[in-house]
Design a protein around this motif. Structure first.
Motif, PDB file in Angstrom:
ATOM      1  N   MET A   1       1.682 -20.851 -52.542  1.00  0.00           N
ATOM      2  CA  MET A   1       2.710 -19.815 -52.654  1.00  0.00           C
ATOM      3  C   MET A   1       3.259 -19.499 -51.273  1.00  0.00           C
ATOM      4  O   MET A   1       2.538 -19.026 -50.394  1.00  0.00           O
ATOM      5  N   THR A   2       4.535 -19.749 -51.062  1.00  0.00           N
ATOM      6  CA  THR A   2       5.169 -19.448 -49.787  1.00  0.00           C
ATOM      7  C   THR A   2       5.508 -17.969 -49.724  1.00  0.00           C
ATOM      8  O   THR A   2       5.959 -17.378 -50.709  1.00  0.00           O
ATOM      9  N   ASN A   3       5.301 -17.347 -48.569  1.00  0.00           N
ATOM     10  CA  ASN A   3       5.637 -15.933 -48.421  1.00  0.00           C
ATOM     11  C   ASN A   3       6.051 -15.660 -46.981  1.00  0.00           C
ATOM     12  O   ASN A   3       5.978 -16.525 -46.104  1.00  0.00           O
ATOM     13  N   GLY A   4       6.474 -14.407 -46.731  1.00  0.00           N
ATOM     14  CA  GLY A   4       6.960 -14.040 -45.412  1.00  0.00           C
ATOM     15  C   GLY A   4       5.898 -14.108 -44.338  1.00  0.00           C
ATOM     16  O   GLY A   4       6.197 -14.381 -43.172  1.00  0.00           O
ATOM     17  N   ALA A   5       4.631 -13.840 -44.714  1.00  0.00           N
ATOM     18  CA  ALA A   5       3.541 -13.901 -43.741  1.00  0.00           C
ATOM     19  C   ALA A   5       3.385 -15.318 -43.210  1.00  0.00           C
ATOM     20  O   ALA A   5       3.239 -15.533 -41.996  1.00  0.00           O
ATOM     21  N   GLU A   6       3.405 -16.296 -44.119  1.00  0.00           N
ATOM     22  CA  GLU A   6       3.317 -17.697 -43.703  1.00  0.00           C
ATOM     23  C   GLU A   6       4.506 -18.065 -42.820  1.00  0.00           C
ATOM     24  O   GLU A   6       4.353 -18.751 -41.804  1.00  0.00           O
ATOM     25  N   PHE A   7       5.679 -17.612 -43.222  1.00  0.00           N
ATOM     26  CA  PHE A   7       6.897 -17.974 -42.491  1.00  0.00           C
ATOM     27  C   PHE A   7       6.819 -17.500 -41.044  1.00  0.00           C
ATOM     28  O   PHE A   7       7.069 -18.266 -40.103  1.00  0.00           O
ATOM     29  N   ILE A   8       6.458 -16.217 -40.834  1.00  0.00           N
ATOM     30  CA  ILE A   8       6.440 -15.692 -39.469  1.00  0.00           C
ATOM     31  C   ILE A   8       5.297 -16.294 -38.675  1.00  0.00           C
ATOM     32  O   ILE A   8       5.414 -16.542 -37.460  1.00  0.00           O
ATOM     33  N   ARG A   9       4.167 -16.556 -39.343  1.00  0.00           N
ATOM     34  CA  ARG A   9       3.025 -17.169 -38.657  1.00  0.00           C
ATOM     35  C   ARG A   9       3.421 -18.535 -38.096  1.00  0.00           C
ATOM     36  O   ARG A   9       3.130 -18.866 -36.946  1.00  0.00           O
ATOM     37  N   ARG A  10       4.091 -19.319 -38.929  1.00  0.00           N
ATOM     38  CA  ARG A  10       4.472 -20.669 -38.517  1.00  0.00           C
ATOM     39  C   ARG A  10       5.619 -20.654 -37.519  1.00  0.00           C
ATOM     40  O   ARG A  10       5.674 -21.486 -36.602  1.00  0.00           O
ATOM     41  N   GLU A  11       6.539 -19.697 -37.669  1.00  0.00           N
ATOM     42  CA  GLU A  11       7.634 -19.598 -36.700  1.00  0.00           C
ATOM     43  C   GLU A  11       7.091 -19.293 -35.308  1.00  0.00           C
ATOM     44  O   GLU A  11       7.543 -19.862 -34.301  1.00  0.00           O
ATOM     45  N   LEU A  12       6.114 -18.384 -35.235  1.00  0.00           N
ATOM     46  CA  LEU A  12       5.511 -18.064 -33.943  1.00  0.00           C
ATOM     47  C   LEU A  12       4.882 -19.293 -33.302  1.00  0.00           C
ATOM     48  O   LEU A  12       5.056 -19.550 -32.106  1.00  0.00           O
ATOM     49  N   MET A  13       4.134 -20.052 -34.103  1.00  0.00           N
ATOM     50  CA  MET A  13       3.493 -21.260 -33.577  1.00  0.00           C
ATOM     51  C   MET A  13       4.531 -22.241 -33.053  1.00  0.00           C
ATOM     52  O   MET A  13       4.377 -22.814 -31.961  1.00  0.00           O
ATOM     53  N   ILE A  14       5.577 -22.453 -33.826  1.00  0.00           N
ATOM     54  CA  ILE A  14       6.611 -23.413 -33.428  1.00  0.00           C
ATOM     55  C   ILE A  14       7.276 -22.976 -32.128  1.00  0.00           C
ATOM     56  O   ILE A  14       7.499 -23.781 -31.212  1.00  0.00           O
ATOM     57  N   ARG A  15       7.596 -21.682 -32.017  1.00  0.00           N
ATOM     58  CA  ARG A  15       8.226 -21.182 -30.789  1.00  0.00           C
ATOM     59  C   ARG A  15       7.292 -21.329 -29.591  1.00  0.00           C
ATOM     60  O   ARG A  15       7.726 -21.651 -28.482  1.00  0.00           O
ATOM     61  N   MET A  16       5.999 -21.084 -29.815  1.00  0.00           N
ATOM     62  CA  MET A  16       5.034 -21.235 -28.712  1.00  0.00           C
ATOM     63  C   MET A  16       4.967 -22.685 -28.248  1.00  0.00           C
ATOM     64  O   MET A  16       4.961 -22.966 -27.049  1.00  0.00           O
ATOM     65  N   VAL A  17       4.938 -23.608 -29.200  1.00  0.00           N
ATOM     66  CA  VAL A  17       4.850 -25.024 -28.839  1.00  0.00           C
ATOM     67  C   VAL A  17       6.127 -25.472 -28.123  1.00  0.00           C
ATOM     68  O   VAL A  17       6.064 -26.184 -27.108  1.00  0.00           O
ATOM     69  N   ARG A  18       7.278 -25.029 -28.603  1.00  0.00           N
ATOM     70  CA  ARG A  18       8.541 -25.416 -27.955  1.00  0.00           C
ATOM     71  C   ARG A  18       8.615 -24.891 -26.524  1.00  0.00           C
ATOM     72  O   ARG A  18       9.025 -25.619 -25.606  1.00  0.00           O
ATOM     73  N   ALA A  19       8.215 -23.624 -26.341  1.00  0.00           N
ATOM     74  CA  ALA A  19       8.236 -23.059 -24.987  1.00  0.00           C
ATOM     75  C   ALA A  19       7.268 -23.814 -24.081  1.00  0.00           C
ATOM     76  O   ALA A  19       7.565 -24.073 -22.907  1.00  0.00           O
ATOM     77  N   PHE A  20       6.126 -24.189 -24.637  1.00  0.00           N
ATOM     78  CA  PHE A  20       5.155 -24.963 -23.859  1.00  0.00           C
ATOM     79  C   PHE A  20       5.756 -26.314 -23.457  1.00  0.00           C
ATOM     80  O   PHE A  20       5.667 -26.724 -22.301  1.00  0.00           O
ATOM     81  N   ASP A  21       6.374 -26.998 -24.415  1.00  0.00           N
ATOM     82  CA  ASP A  21       6.936 -28.318 -24.133  1.00  0.00           C
ATOM     83  C   ASP A  21       8.087 -28.247 -23.143  1.00  0.00           C
ATOM     84  O   ASP A  21       8.328 -29.192 -22.372  1.00  0.00           O
ATOM     85  N   GLU A  22       8.811 -27.132 -23.149  1.00  0.00           N
ATOM     86  CA  GLU A  22       9.927 -26.966 -22.222  1.00  0.00           C
ATOM     87  C   GLU A  22       9.460 -26.522 -20.839  1.00  0.00           C
ATOM     88  O   GLU A  22      10.262 -26.405 -19.909  1.00  0.00           O
ATOM     89  N   GLY A  23       8.154 -26.261 -20.718  1.00  0.00           N
ATOM     90  CA  GLY A  23       7.580 -25.920 -19.429  1.00  0.00           C
ATOM     91  C   GLY A  23       7.788 -24.488 -18.994  1.00  0.00           C
ATOM     92  O   GLY A  23       7.593 -24.161 -17.816  1.00  0.00           O
ATOM     93  N   ASN A  24       8.179 -23.615 -19.935  1.00  0.00           N
ATOM     94  CA  ASN A  24       8.433 -22.221 -19.532  1.00  0.00           C
ATOM     95  C   ASN A  24       7.662 -21.216 -20.393  1.00  0.00           C
ATOM     96  O   ASN A  24       8.118 -20.087 -20.587  1.00  0.00           O
ATOM     97  N   LEU A  25       6.519 -21.620 -20.920  1.00  0.00           N
ATOM     98  CA  LEU A  25       5.753 -20.702 -21.770  1.00  0.00           C
ATOM     99  C   LEU A  25       5.351 -19.447 -20.997  1.00  0.00           C
ATOM    100  O   LEU A  25       5.394 -18.336 -21.543  1.00  0.00           O
ATOM    101  N   GLU A  26       4.973 -19.597 -19.737  1.00  0.00           N
ATOM    102  CA  GLU A  26       4.549 -18.446 -18.940  1.00  0.00           C
ATOM    103  C   GLU A  26       5.674 -17.417 -18.816  1.00  0.00           C
ATOM    104  O   GLU A  26       5.430 -16.209 -18.875  1.00  0.00           O
ATOM    105  N   GLU A  27       6.917 -17.881 -18.657  1.00  0.00           N
ATOM    106  CA  GLU A  27       8.056 -16.971 -18.528  1.00  0.00           C
ATOM    107  C   GLU A  27       8.549 -16.488 -19.895  1.00  0.00           C
ATOM    108  O   GLU A  27       9.064 -15.374 -20.020  1.00  0.00           O
ATOM    109  N   GLU A  28       8.388 -17.304 -20.905  1.00  0.00           N
ATOM    110  CA  GLU A  28       8.983 -17.027 -22.213  1.00  0.00           C
ATOM    111  C   GLU A  28       8.081 -16.215 -23.133  1.00  0.00           C
ATOM    112  O   GLU A  28       8.570 -15.526 -24.039  1.00  0.00           O
ATOM    113  N   ILE A  29       6.774 -16.247 -22.925  1.00  0.00           N
ATOM    114  CA  ILE A  29       5.834 -15.727 -23.927  1.00  0.00           C
ATOM    115  C   ILE A  29       6.080 -14.252 -24.260  1.00  0.00           C
ATOM    116  O   ILE A  29       5.979 -13.847 -25.425  1.00  0.00           O
ATOM    117  N   ASP A  30       6.436 -13.433 -23.278  1.00  0.00           N
ATOM    118  CA  ASP A  30       6.683 -12.009 -23.561  1.00  0.00           C
ATOM    119  C   ASP A  30       8.047 -11.777 -24.191  1.00  0.00           C
ATOM    120  O   ASP A  30       8.310 -10.687 -24.703  1.00  0.00           O
TER     121      ASP A  30
END
Length: 466
Positions: A1-30
């Motif tokens: 069952m897909t729900n909003g909790a899953e959606f935001i959980r996965r969106e956060l992970m994806i954004r964290m990984v993208r920021a990491f890959d772009e080399g700016n996680l330290e600046e972007e995380i906040d």
């Protein structure tokens, strides 16, 4: 069952990984909470700032920190990230409660809705054993001080006007490990918790959060060229139902993340089968009665914490994860081992097993694929040199362990032996009550499979499809 909790959980992970890959996680995380909830945008809770606060705590958990352990609300996420890089937090107790996200649900009760017609027959009033229901001004009322929550009023109401209001996390927990604290916020009693993940799945506000090693692992894999470390992914059998394409294409996708070696945990399942099957035969030869499976860590935790006297009836055979880690160490004794699966309890199990260094959930793996645009279906299959058996890969399904074990020794049962195999498909309160009867010898069986998740590991709390 897909729900909003899953959606935001996965969106956060994806954004964290993208920021990491772009080399700016330290600046972007906040800034991630601000980007997800801009000042004049939509929000889910009382305000956009409330949403941002919850997102901050969720990111803390992605870094491996407990929300309850926060001592300075003004401390930036970048500071937690820097500390994590210096000294990774302990993965002990892999669940945490985000108090800012908890709604402080009202206690369990039966209440009368506007569907009540104040009917002449008034079955709610006449069937209440405690006289807690009265009708005033053509509307039923329940005196909560008298109500014993038997539910008879709800059962007999012809308009379905009486409903049960529950506390989802408390109702879902099979062992009573979660209750409200003095502030009305959910709190986990880790002396009782078996890490089955039922509360994690049940909370409509997603206030129960998983502490992960995702970001730690990203850095480790990135720096392997400098450190010279070797990494092996051991992949749970449940992976076969989680991602598009074949399991061999999934192996190819995992390889792209920087792993040097991949081992199927189903190979470990084959070893568990052989050892558990012959342990069962020994059980019966020695007249020790009922033996249960040992591959589900939430089930083993249940016995250790709630039925310790029953522990001698649990197979001592290690889990498939442990055997698979041993296989990986034989291939390369210096390798770092990452278990990939759908299970929160595996994080707890890995803590006690020296060979497993990291646990990565299917949700986290999917987020990495999404962030890096890796589509397993588009990749050439990676055939492993030593594939597992069908029975080993079938461990992820309920009764898969039973089938594998009994197939192994089908021709070895002594003459006249009567097999009585049973299974528990998912742990809830009723299942725990049933298990109590098995521990007391009041239910007949000589082999018992227990899976914490209904349908088996393929429906684990951190799976992509359940």
């Amino acid at each position: 069952m897909t729900n909003g909790a899953e959606f935001i959980r996965r969106e956060l992970m994806i954004r964290m990984v993208r920021a990491f890959d772009e080399g700016n996680l330290e600046e972007e995380i906040d800034r991630i909470p601000i980007r997800i909830r801009p000042r004049h945008g939509a929000f889910s809770r009382s305000s956009v700032w409330h949403d941002r606060a919850v997102l901050k705590y969720r990111i803390m958990a992605l870094l491996g920190y407990s929300c309850e352990g926060e001592t300075d609300e003004a401390r930036p996420l970048a500071s937690y990230l820097a500390e994590m890089r210096r000294t990774p937090p302990s993965p002990e107790n892999p669940l945490t409660v985000c108090s800012a996200g908890c709604d402080g649900c009202r206690p369990r009760m039966y209440m009368v809705t506007d569907n009540c017609r104040g009917c002449f027959s008034r079955p709610c009033e006449f069937n209440c054993p405690k006289k807690a229901v009265t009708v005033t001004n053509q509307h039923s009322h329940i005196d909560q001080k008298l109500c014993v929550k038997c539910g008879k009023c709800a059962q007999v109401c012809p308009y379905h006007a009486i409903v049960e209001v529950t506390v989802p996390c408390e109702e879902a927990c099979p062992v009573g490990a979660i209750r409200k604290n003095e502030f009305g916020v959910a709190q986990i009693d880790f002396s009782k918790c078996i890490f089955c993940g039922a509360c994690f799945r049940a909370c409509p506000f997603s206030a129960i959060v998983e502490k992960t090693q995702l970001v730690q692992l990203l850095y480790e894999l990135r720096d392997r060229g400098q450190t010279g470390r070797h990494f092996t992914a051991i992949v749970a059998p449940a992976a076969m139902t989680q991602f598009p394409g074949t399991i061999e294409q999934l192996f190819a996708a995992i390889k792209r993340l920087g792993f040097d070696e991949i081992v199927e945990v189903a190979l470990g399942a084959d070893m568990t089968t052989r050892n558990e099957a012959h342990e069962f035969l020994e059980f019966q030869k020695e007249g020790r009665g009922l033996m249960t499976t040992s591959c589900c860590p939430a089930w083993v935790n249940l016995v250790k914490k709630h039925f310790p006297a029953f522990l001698p009836h649990v197979s001592t055979t290690p889990s498939p994860m442990v055997y698979a880690a041993g296989i990986a160490k034989e291939l390369n004794p210096e390798t770092k081992i990452v278990f990939i699966g759908p299970c929160i309890a595996k994080r707890d199990e890995a803590l006690s097993k020296e060979n497993v260094d990291y646990v990565l959930s299917f949700e986290e793996l999917g987020a990495i694929f999404a962030a890096r645009k890796i589509d397993p279906v588009a990749l050439d299959p990676l055939t492993l040199p030593n594939p597992a058996s069908d029975n080993g890969r079938n461990y992820a399904k309920s009764c898969g362990v039973t089938k594998a074990v009994l197939d192994e020794i089908a021709d070895e049962f002594p003459p006249g032996f009567q097999l009585d195999a049973k299974f528990i498909d998912g742990l809830d309160r009723k299942a725990v009550a049933q298990i109590r009867l098995y521990t007391m010898g009041k239910l007949p069986a000589n082999f018992l499979e227990v899976m914490a998740c209904k349908g088996g590991c393929q429906n684990g709390p951190c799976s992509l499809h359940r």
